[in-house]
Every structure is written in structure tokens, then in C-alpha cells.
Scaffold this active site. Structure first.
Site, PDB file in Angstrom:
ATOM      1  CD  GLU A  17       2.696 -11.247   3.118  1.00  0.00           C
ATOM      2  OE1 GLU A  17       2.659 -10.039   2.840  1.00  0.00           O
ATOM      3  OE2 GLU A  17       1.671 -11.914   3.405  1.00  0.00           O
ATOM      4  CE  LYS A 275       3.872 -25.162  -2.351  1.00  0.00           C
ATOM      5  NZ  LYS A 275       2.791 -24.764  -1.469  1.00  0.00           N
TER       6      LYS A 275
HETATM    7  P1  FAD Z   1      -7.079  -0.979   9.512  1.00  0.00           P
HETATM    8  O1  FAD Z   1      -6.223  -0.034   8.772  1.00  0.00           O
HETATM    9  O2  FAD Z   1      -7.309  -0.704  10.955  1.00  0.00           O
HETATM   10  O3  FAD Z   1      -8.485  -1.047   8.753  1.00  0.00           O
HETATM   11  C1  FAD Z   1      -9.464  -2.014   9.110  1.00  0.00           C
HETATM   12  C2  FAD Z   1     -10.846  -1.516   8.741  1.00  0.00           C
HETATM   13  O4  FAD Z   1     -11.216  -0.439   9.621  1.00  0.00           O
HETATM   14  C3  FAD Z   1     -10.966  -0.932   7.330  1.00  0.00           C
HETATM   15  O5  FAD Z   1     -12.224  -1.276   6.833  1.00  0.00           O
HETATM   16  C4  FAD Z   1     -10.835   0.562   7.534  1.00  0.00           C
HETATM   17  O6  FAD Z   1     -11.503   1.304   6.515  1.00  0.00           O
HETATM   18  C5  FAD Z   1     -11.517   0.741   8.891  1.00  0.00           C
HETATM   19  N1  FAD Z   1     -10.983   1.858   9.676  1.00  0.00           N
HETATM   20  C6  FAD Z   1      -9.685   2.108   9.946  1.00  0.00           C
HETATM   21  N2  FAD Z   1      -9.568   3.171  10.769  1.00  0.00           N
HETATM   22  C7  FAD Z   1     -10.829   3.593  11.034  1.00  0.00           C
HETATM   23  C8  FAD Z   1     -11.389   4.625  11.850  1.00  0.00           C
HETATM   24  N3  FAD Z   1     -10.607   5.439  12.544  1.00  0.00           N
HETATM   25  N4  FAD Z   1     -12.744   4.750  11.888  1.00  0.00           N
HETATM   26  C9  FAD Z   1     -13.545   3.898  11.187  1.00  0.00           C
HETATM   27  N5  FAD Z   1     -13.064   2.900  10.416  1.00  0.00           N
HETATM   28  C10 FAD Z   1     -11.747   2.756  10.337  1.00  0.00           C
HETATM   29  N6  FAD Z   1      -3.284 -10.208   8.843  1.00  0.00           N
HETATM   30  C11 FAD Z   1      -2.693 -10.928   9.821  1.00  0.00           C
HETATM   31  O7  FAD Z   1      -3.375 -11.414  10.720  1.00  0.00           O
HETATM   32  N7  FAD Z   1      -1.342 -11.138   9.831  1.00  0.00           N
HETATM   33  C12 FAD Z   1      -0.533 -10.629   8.874  1.00  0.00           C
HETATM   34  O8  FAD Z   1       0.685 -10.824   8.919  1.00  0.00           O
HETATM   35  C13 FAD Z   1      -1.118  -9.854   7.816  1.00  0.00           C
HETATM   36  N8  FAD Z   1      -0.352  -9.315   6.852  1.00  0.00           N
HETATM   37  C14 FAD Z   1      -0.937  -8.531   5.898  1.00  0.00           C
HETATM   38  C15 FAD Z   1      -0.129  -7.925   4.909  1.00  0.00           C
HETATM   39  C16 FAD Z   1      -0.687  -7.123   3.929  1.00  0.00           C
HETATM   40  C17 FAD Z   1       0.217  -6.479   2.906  1.00  0.00           C
HETATM   41  C18 FAD Z   1      -2.098  -6.923   3.905  1.00  0.00           C
HETATM   42  C19 FAD Z   1      -2.721  -6.068   2.828  1.00  0.00           C
HETATM   43  C20 FAD Z   1      -2.911  -7.511   4.865  1.00  0.00           C
HETATM   44  C21 FAD Z   1      -2.345  -8.306   5.866  1.00  0.00           C
HETATM   45  N9  FAD Z   1      -3.121  -8.915   6.865  1.00  0.00           N
HETATM   46  C22 FAD Z   1      -2.538  -9.659   7.849  1.00  0.00           C
HETATM   47  C23 FAD Z   1      -4.573  -8.773   6.840  1.00  0.00           C
HETATM   48  C24 FAD Z   1      -5.081  -7.595   7.697  1.00  0.00           C
HETATM   49  O9  FAD Z   1      -4.793  -7.824   9.051  1.00  0.00           O
HETATM   50  C25 FAD Z   1      -6.576  -7.472   7.482  1.00  0.00           C
HETATM   51  O10 FAD Z   1      -6.852  -7.060   6.166  1.00  0.00           O
HETATM   52  C26 FAD Z   1      -7.353  -6.643   8.493  1.00  0.00           C
HETATM   53  O11 FAD Z   1      -8.734  -6.910   8.341  1.00  0.00           O
HETATM   54  C27 FAD Z   1      -7.163  -5.142   8.366  1.00  0.00           C
HETATM   55  O12 FAD Z   1      -5.929  -4.740   8.774  1.00  0.00           O
HETATM   56  P2  FAD Z   1      -5.439  -3.225   8.558  1.00  0.00           P
HETATM   57  O13 FAD Z   1      -4.146  -3.110   9.215  1.00  0.00           O
HETATM   58  O14 FAD Z   1      -5.565  -2.836   7.142  1.00  0.00           O
HETATM   59  O15 FAD Z   1      -6.578  -2.465   9.422  1.00  0.00           O
END
Ligand code: FAD
Length: 290
Positions: A17, A275
Site C-alpha cells: 500500500e 518506502k
Molecule cells: P465502515 O465499515 O463504514 O465502519 C465505520 C464504523 O461504523 C465502524 O465503527 C462500524 O462498526 C460502524 N458501522 C458500519 N456500518 C454500520 C451500521 N450500519 N450501523 C451502525 N454502525 C455501523 N482512510 C482513508 O481516508 N483513505 C484510505 O485510503 C484508507 N485506506 C484504508 C485501508 C485499510 C486497509 C484500512 C483498514 C483503513 C483505511 N482507511 C482509509 C481508514 C478508514 O477510512 C477508517 O478506518 C474509517 O474510520 C472507517 O472506514 P470503513 O470503511 O471501515 O467504515
């Protein structure tokens, strides 16, 4: 190639990544770093999506250039932050037009200083909605999504987070990539719990080789990742030497990777921080052992 196809083969799927640099010069340097890692035969590389601003278009540009100029499969990260449905549909069309076949569908974090995520006008609140939307668009893409072995920091409990993960999978995600973690037991426990709620997709562990002592607390706190006491002690003992810290970080990550693969993880996703040395050292030693 769609990443889901890579998981059908017997070999573990190795991925790297990167984040989009702010300048043209930085972008060229990143391409050189990616080219250096090509010899390690990654299944794909991914480029993150910024919280806003100019680096967002660079994500699109970089995934297209890496695929076209270096010949490695790529995945574009995409978040719901600040985007309406129409904008998201336009971005996906641009990716498809550029030949990109893989998207990591994310919600994104709340802006600095805000504790709660707020959807953009006509946008989405959860990643599961973005996944469903991408499926609804019928775009010819493989969709990845994020998951959290130590639970997402905002989730009330792991069970709550797993229920949310199930929704994301039901909406149409094809594979999952975890947040970084340092204790493999957290990963294996999470995989077991995920299976119990019906999530059986490949869950690629996210590996962050520690190379900078000053960064560790900030990153671990930001990601909600626990640093095991032994690892912390080892790092503290050598904190004044950049080389020794990297040595501890690489050696720890190498042991982590070996154990993960031996116990059936479907691949390894390296958070490279743009890196190459740590990732190269780990993979060279992993493969040398055969
Ligand atoms: P979600 O899956 O929507 O979850 C977010 C929160 O909402 C969780 O606490 C979940 O339990 C809760 N939730 C989900 N659905 C519901 C529902 N229906 N009802 C109630 N609660 C719910 N961030 C960036 O800005 N750019 C990036 O490129 C980026 N890349 C990433 C790559 C990886 C591999 C990872 C692990 C994270 C990355 N992130 C990135 C960070 C990510 O955007 C954050 O962790 C963000 O806070 C959550 O994203 P998510 O897609 O997991 O959200």
C-alpha cells in the site's frame, strides 16, 4: 486482473500500500519505489485516497500509471468523505475507463477535530452503502473492504463491528484487508469470529513494519492497534539508533508474516509508507526460507 481471481490461486496474495505524494516530483519518486518492489512479484499494489484536496486525483493517476507503465495490478482506495453519489459514480467511471478493475471501498475518517462522521450531501454514512452502490452501478470491478482485528475505534464492541462487517460483505464486498495489528492472536481470533457471523471471504492481514520509534505511539493510537509489551521494550532499548529500531521492526514483522502464512492467512498486505527497504527485507527473507 481482478484481485478476487488472485485469491483463487494457491499462492498467498502479497500486496503493497502506498499513499499519493503531494508533488509531481514525489509522484515520480513513488513510481521508482514501486518499480523497485516489482521484483518481489506483488499480486497488486494499492494507493490510498486522501481526506480531500489535490492528492485525490493523484490516486487515480497513480493507479493508472503503475498498471500501465510498470505492469503491476492495482487497486484504488475510495472513500465516502465529501462525495455525493454522482461524484462517486463519476470517479468509478474514470477508474474503469483507465482500466482499473479493483477498488477498496471505505467510509473514511471524520475530518480533524470532529468525532463523528457525517455523510456528504447525497452521500453515504457507511462503507456498506458505498459497496452496495458500486454493485448497483454494475461497474466491472472487484471490491475490497476494510476490517479491524482489534475492532474499529468507533465501534462499541467487536460484535457490533462484526455485524457491520457482515453488512458490508452482504452488500457485495469480494475480499477484506485488515487494519495493522501486532499480535497475530488478535487476527486469528477475529477470523474465527468473522466466520461465526458468516464472513468467509479472504481476510488479508495488514502488516506495518516499524521503522521509526517516534511514529509508533501515534500510529498505534490512530489505528487502535495494541503494541505488545515485549515489542515495546525491545524498541525502547534501541530507540536512539534508527538502524537498530528498523532491525527490530523488520525482524518482528518477519516472524509475524511467517506465522500468519503458516497458519493459513490468504496473503499479506504491507503498509509501506512509500518506502521499500523494510518490505523488501521481509519478503526476501520470507522467500529465502522457501
Ligand atoms: P465502515 O465499515 O463504514 O465502519 C465505520 C464504523 O461504523 C465502524 O465503527 C462500524 O462498526 C460502524 N458501522 C458500519 N456500518 C454500520 C451500521 N450500519 N450501523 C451502525 N454502525 C455501523 N482512510 C482513508 O481516508 N483513505 C484510505 O485510503 C484508507 N485506506 C484504508 C485501508 C485499510 C486497509 C484500512 C483498514 C483503513 C483505511 N482507511 C482509509 C481508514 C478508514 O477510512 C477508517 O478506518 C474509517 O474510520 C472507517 O472506514 P470503513 O470503511 O471501515 O467504515
Amino acid at each position: 486482473m481482478r484481485i478476487c481471481k488472485l485469491f483463487e490461486a494457491a499462492d498467498p496474495v502479497i500486496s503493497f500500500e502506498f499513499f499519493p505524494p503531494k508533488t509531481d516530483e514525489g509522484a515520480e519518486q513513488l513510481l521508482a519505489t514501486v518499480a523497485e518492489l516489482q521484483g518481489l512479484r506483488p499480486g497488486y499494489v494499492s494507493v490510498t485516497y486522501g481526506a480531500g484536496g489535490s492528492t485525490r486525483s493523484r490516486t487515480l493517476e497513480l493507479v493508472a500509471r503503475i498498471k500501465r507503465e510498470i505492469g503491476i495490478e492495482t487497486m484504488a482506495h475510495l472513500t465516502c468523505v465529501g462525495h455525493s453519489r454522482m461524484e462517486l459514480a463519476e470517479i468509478v467511471q474514470q477508474l474503469v475507463d483507465a482500466g482499473i478493475e479493483n477498488v477498496l471501498a471505505l467510509r473514511g475518517d471524520p475530518p480533524k477535530g470532529e468525532s463523528e462522521f457525517r455523510a456528504a450531501r447525497d452521500g453515504f454514512t457507511y462503507a456498506s452503502e458505498l459497496v452496495a452502490f458500486l454493485r448497483q452501478l454494475g461497474a466491472p470491478i472487484c471490491i475490497g473492504a476494510a476490517c479491524y482485528p482489534e475492532k474499529h475505534p468507533e465501534a462499541g464492541s467487536l460484535q457490533h463491528d462484526l455485524d457491520a462487517l457482515r453488512r458490508k460483505v452482504d452488500a457485495g464486498a469480494d475480499f477484506l484487508v485488515t487494519q495493522l495489528f501486532f499480535d497475530n492472536e488478535d487476527y486469528f481470533y477475529f477470523v474465527r469470529r468473522a466466520k461465526e457471523v458468516g464472513v468467509t471471504l479472504p481476510i488479508t492481514p495488514g502488516i506495518w513494519p516499524i521503522t521509526n520509534y517516534k511514529q509508533i505511539d501515534k500510529i498505534a493510537q490512530l489505528c487502535g492497534a495494541r503494541l505488545p509489551t515485549d515489542l515495546r521494550t525491545e524498541l525502547e532499548d534501541v530507540k536512539d539508533s534508527v538502524e537498530a529500531v528498523a532491525g527490530v521492526g523488520v525482524s518482528y514483522a518477519l516472524d509475524q508474516c511467517r506465522d500468519l502464512l503458516e497458519r493459513g492467512a490468504p496473503g499479506l498486505h504491507f503498509y509501506t509508507l512509500n518506502k521499500s527497504p523494510a518490505t523488501r527485507a521481509i519478503l526476501a527473507r520470507l522467500r529465502h526460507r522457501g
